[in-house]
Design a protein around this motif. Structure first.
Motif, PDB file in Angstrom:
ATOM      1  N   ASP A  97      -9.235  -2.046   3.226  1.00 29.35           N
ATOM      2  CA  ASP A  97      -8.411  -0.988   2.645  1.00 29.35           C
ATOM      3  C   ASP A  97      -7.368  -0.494   3.643  1.00 29.35           C
ATOM      4  N   ALA A  98      -7.754  -0.401   4.907  1.00 30.25           N
ATOM      5  CA  ALA A  98      -6.815   0.039   5.942  1.00 30.25           C
ATOM      6  C   ALA A  98      -5.690  -0.964   6.105  1.00 30.25           C
ATOM      7  N   ALA A  99      -6.031  -2.255   6.076  1.00 24.94           N
ATOM      8  CA  ALA A  99      -5.020  -3.304   6.218  1.00 24.94           C
ATOM      9  C   ALA A  99      -4.056  -3.300   5.041  1.00 24.94           C
ATOM     10  N   TYR A 100      -4.579  -3.079   3.853  1.00 28.44           N
ATOM     11  CA  TYR A 100      -3.733  -3.027   2.659  1.00 28.44           C
ATOM     12  C   TYR A 100      -2.772  -1.847   2.741  1.00 28.44           C
ATOM     13  N   THR A 101      -3.281  -0.700   3.158  1.00 25.07           N
ATOM     14  CA  THR A 101      -2.448   0.498   3.258  1.00 25.07           C
ATOM     15  C   THR A 101      -1.394   0.344   4.346  1.00 25.07           C
ATOM     16  N   TYR A 102      -1.775  -0.296   5.450  1.00 28.57           N
ATOM     17  CA  TYR A 102      -0.838  -0.533   6.555  1.00 28.57           C
ATOM     18  C   TYR A 102       0.405  -1.286   6.082  1.00 28.57           C
ATOM     19  N   LYS A 103       0.225  -2.224   5.163  1.00 30.91           N
ATOM     20  CA  LYS A 103       1.341  -3.037   4.703  1.00 30.91           C
ATOM     21  C   LYS A 103       2.418  -2.212   4.010  1.00 30.91           C
ATOM     22  N   THR A 104       2.053  -1.020   3.537  1.00 33.96           N
ATOM     23  CA  THR A 104       3.023  -0.141   2.906  1.00 33.96           C
ATOM     24  C   THR A 104       3.584   0.882   3.877  1.00 33.96           C
ATOM     25  N   ILE A 105       2.705   1.527   4.657  1.00 40.22           N
ATOM     26  CA  ILE A 105       3.173   2.662   5.468  1.00 40.22           C
ATOM     27  C   ILE A 105       3.291   2.360   6.960  1.00 40.22           C
ATOM     28  N   GLY A 106       2.767   1.213   7.408  1.00 41.35           N
ATOM     29  CA  GLY A 106       2.749   0.945   8.838  1.00 41.35           C
ATOM     30  C   GLY A 106       3.787  -0.043   9.313  1.00 41.35           C
ATOM     31  N   THR A 107       4.654  -0.488   8.429  1.00 44.09           N
ATOM     32  CA  THR A 107       5.658  -1.480   8.772  1.00 44.09           C
ATOM     33  C   THR A 107       6.892  -0.832   9.391  1.00 44.09           C
ATOM     34  N   PRO A 108       7.751  -1.601  10.065  1.00 44.71           N
ATOM     35  CA  PRO A 108       8.988  -1.033  10.607  1.00 44.71           C
ATOM     36  C   PRO A 108       9.858  -0.353   9.548  1.00 44.71           C
ATOM     37  N   SER A 109       9.954  -0.969   8.364  1.00 43.19           N
ATOM     38  CA  SER A 109      10.766  -0.362   7.304  1.00 43.19           C
ATOM     39  C   SER A 109      10.118   0.919   6.796  1.00 43.19           C
ATOM     40  N   GLY A 110       8.778   0.929   6.713  1.00 45.70           N
ATOM     41  CA  GLY A 110       8.082   2.143   6.305  1.00 45.70           C
ATOM     42  C   GLY A 110       8.271   3.255   7.314  1.00 45.70           C
ATOM     43  N   GLY A 111       8.269   2.911   8.597  1.00 46.43           N
ATOM     44  CA  GLY A 111       8.487   3.906   9.639  1.00 46.43           C
ATOM     45  C   GLY A 111       9.887   4.479   9.599  1.00 46.43           C
ATOM     46  N   PHE A 112      10.882   3.613   9.386  1.00 43.85           N
ATOM     47  CA  PHE A 112      12.266   4.084   9.289  1.00 43.85           C
ATOM     48  C   PHE A 112      12.424   5.046   8.121  1.00 43.85           C
ATOM     49  N   PHE A 113      11.926   4.647   6.958  1.00 42.80           N
ATOM     50  CA  PHE A 113      12.082   5.463   5.757  1.00 42.80           C
ATOM     51  C   PHE A 113      11.342   6.798   5.886  1.00 42.80           C
ATOM     52  N   SER A 114      10.154   6.778   6.478  1.00 41.83           N
ATOM     53  CA  SER A 114       9.376   7.999   6.659  1.00 41.83           C
ATOM     54  C   SER A 114      10.019   8.929   7.685  1.00 41.83           C
ATOM     55  N   GLY A 115      10.690   8.340   8.681  1.00 41.77           N
ATOM     56  CA  GLY A 115      11.312   9.156   9.715  1.00 41.77           C
ATOM     57  C   GLY A 115      12.635   9.753   9.313  1.00 41.77           C
ATOM     58  N   LYS A 116      13.330   9.136   8.372  1.00 37.35           N
ATOM     59  CA  LYS A 116      14.663   9.585   7.982  1.00 37.35           C
ATOM     60  C   LYS A 116      14.712  11.061   7.563  1.00 37.35           C
ATOM     61  N   PRO A 117      13.754  11.570   6.769  1.00 39.49           N
ATOM     62  CA  PRO A 117      13.810  12.992   6.408  1.00 39.49           C
ATOM     63  C   PRO A 117      13.785  13.937   7.608  1.00 39.49           C
ATOM     64  N   LEU A 118      13.093  13.555   8.685  1.00 34.29           N
ATOM     65  CA  LEU A 118      13.075  14.392   9.886  1.00 34.29           C
ATOM     66  C   LEU A 118      14.485  14.567  10.432  1.00 34.29           C
ATOM     67  N   PHE A 119      15.265  13.492  10.396  1.00 33.87           N
ATOM     68  CA  PHE A 119      16.633  13.521  10.898  1.00 33.87           C
ATOM     69  C   PHE A 119      17.554  14.268   9.937  1.00 33.87           C
TER      70      PHE A 119
END
Length: 294
Positions: free
Chosen positions: A259-281
């Motif tokens: 389950d952790a590996a499956y979830t990582y594929k959505t939120i732990g990727t470079p693109s997921g990190g960029f998209f999640s970080g954008k609102p902070l900026f």
């Protein structure tokens, strides 16, 4: 009232409960099959000098975000950005300037020998910043940005000498993508230790530096900053969860590897990190009226 998918169906004139899993109210089966949209990508540039100016502004914003979250501790802490024009050099905060005051024009450019070749009025380099970040940038050509600071929950968790448990959805971002550097030899002023930290990091995006603090890296500034913010919160969450579970004589419930590996594929990727970080900026730009771009 039950959601549409949970309503009864008729069989031979007899009402029977639906065997389908209930959906959110008003959500049709067709809508439920819609996949997660593709995350947007960072802007692309054909002119490397234009890209340099844009990234300098994003790096200045990153320091404002760190200042807002209280990740500064006196003069410690640093975020570096690989220069897109000269990839052997990187930009970093000038030593002694508060995160919350840093502007684009304050950033200093450092070459691979630690020589300051460009910058603002304060041209002082934190030696520890150079030793750690120079080694990481050299070992990881894929890394655009690296961040390290002595945040309160990160450094507290790092005193335990253990890795993070995968106990929340957010911590799945670091599933098999986090290392523990099990050494502390004081302030990192030696090239050898910087290289050892980089070697320990390997191809991962984050490290827990024992008795020290957190280190995150990324292919974008946004992802690097988000991984740091998220890892700090995961450390805080685990400290509280372990205390609560221990107080009851129990332990926390771990997420299964699959389950952790499956979830990582959505939120732990470079693109997921960029998209999640954008609102902070986006928020810091509004709060600071983008004065960091000066």
């Amino acid at each position: 009232m039950a959601p549409p998918s949970a309503t009864s169906r008729e069989t031979n004139g007899t009402s029977q409960p639906s065997t389908k899993a209930p959906l959110e109210p008003g959500l049709s089966e067709q809508q439920a099959r819609v996949q997660m949209p593709k995350f947007p990508s960072p802007p692309e540039f054909t002119d490397k000098y234009e890209e340099r100016e844009y990234l300098k502004g994003r790096l200045a914003a990153a320091f404002r975000i760190f200042g807002k979250y209280g990740f500064d501790e006196g003069v410690t802490g640093h975020i570096t950005l690989r220069d897109p024009v000269d990839r052997t050099a990187f930009r970093v905060n000038p030593f002694g300037v508060a995160f919350s005051l840093i502007k684009k024009s304050d950033l200093i450019l450092v070459d691979h020998n630690g020589r300051i070749i460009d910058g603002g009025p304060v041209r002082m380099l934190n030696a520890a910043a150079f030793m750690i970040h120079a080694a990481v940038h050299e070992a990881r050509p894929d890394v655009l940005c690296a961040a390290h600071s002595h945040s309160i929950y990160g450094r507290t968790f790092c005193s335990l000498g253990r890795k993070l448990d995968i106990i929340t959805q957010d911590s799945c971002s670091f599933h098999n993508d986090l290392v523990l550097y099990e050494s502390f030899n004081g302030i990192v002023l030696a090239e050898k230790e910087g290289r050892e930290i980089a070697a320990c990091l390997g191809n991962k995006k984050a490290a827990l530096l024992q008795n020290h603090g957190l280190l995150t890296v990324g292919q974008t500034i946004e992802a690097t900053v988000f991984w740091f913010v998220q890892l700090e919160k995961c450390c805080h969450s685990q400290l509280m969860a372990d205390a609560a579970a221990g107080g009851r004589g129990g332990v926390t419930v771990k997420i299964a590897d699959e389950d952790a590996a499956y979830t990582y594929k959505t939120i732990g990727t470079p693109s997921g990190g960029f998209f999640s970080g954008k609102p902070l900026f986006d928020v810091i730009e509004k709060e600071c009226s983008a004065d960091y771009l000066q």
